[in-house]
Design an enzyme around this catalytic site. Structure first.
Site, PDB file in Angstrom:
ATOM      1  N   ARG A  60       0.782  -1.215  -0.018  1.00 17.24           N
ATOM      2  CA  ARG A  60       0.268  -0.004   0.031  1.00 17.24           C
ATOM      3  C   ARG A  60       0.953   1.183   0.094  1.00 17.24           C
ATOM      4  O   ARG A  60       0.424   2.357  -0.882  1.00 17.24           O
ATOM      5  CB  ARG A  60      -0.987   0.065   1.316  1.00 17.24           C
ATOM      6  CG  ARG A  60      -2.179  -1.065   1.176  1.00 17.24           C
ATOM      7  CD  ARG A  60      -2.850  -1.114   2.268  1.00 17.24           C
ATOM      8  NE  ARG A  60      -2.276  -1.550   3.301  1.00 17.24           N
ATOM      9  CZ  ARG A  60      -2.599  -1.465   4.744  1.00 17.24           C
ATOM     10  NH1 ARG A  60      -3.610  -1.119   5.034  1.00 17.24           N
ATOM     11  NH2 ARG A  60      -1.591  -1.835   5.865  1.00 17.24           N
ATOM     12  N   ASN A  63      -6.059  -2.898   1.757  1.00 21.49           N
ATOM     13  CA  ASN A  63      -6.131  -4.386   1.948  1.00 21.49           C
ATOM     14  C   ASN A  63      -7.290  -4.926   1.807  1.00 21.49           C
ATOM     15  O   ASN A  63      -8.439  -4.235   2.354  1.00 21.49           O
ATOM     16  CB  ASN A  63      -5.355  -4.844   3.037  1.00 21.49           C
ATOM     17  CG  ASN A  63      -3.869  -4.736   3.053  1.00 21.49           C
ATOM     18  OD1 ASN A  63      -3.240  -4.722   1.962  1.00 21.49           O
ATOM     19  ND2 ASN A  63      -3.348  -4.756   4.247  1.00 21.49           N
TER      20      ASN A  63
END
Length: 92
Positions: free
Chosen positions: A20, A38
């Site tokens: 990320r 996620n």
């Protein structure tokens, strides 16, 4: 040229490897707006908006990922562009 927006989903070993943060860094370098998060199925997903050329480069980065990641595939689909979005965020 008008902005394009995509939804994307990255499969493979992509959680617990700073994917990320990597995605956010690449988006900021390219001027892409959107988000990454996620997913409960072990993938990373999000939305990205920018010019078609910039999004193609962004997806190339998603296919590579950070060094610790093992990307097995990236799915993407077109969406309606959004107005007024600022920057690129990591959603937790």
């Amino acid at each position: 040229m008008a902005d394009k927006r995509i939804a994307y989903k990255v499969d493979g070993e992509v959680q617990g490897v700073c994917f990320r943060d990597f995605t956010q860094q690449q988006a900021k370098k390219l001027g892409v707006k959107g988000f990454v998060q996620n997913a409960s199925d072990g993938t990373v997903k999000g939305e990205a908006q920018g010019s078609e050329t910039v999004l193609e480069e962004f997806v190339q980065h998603l296919n590579k990922g950070p060094r610790a990641a093992r990307v097995t595939g990236v799915e993407q689909s077109d969406m309606e562009a959004r107005q007024g979005e600022r920057g690129f965020s990591v959603k937790y």
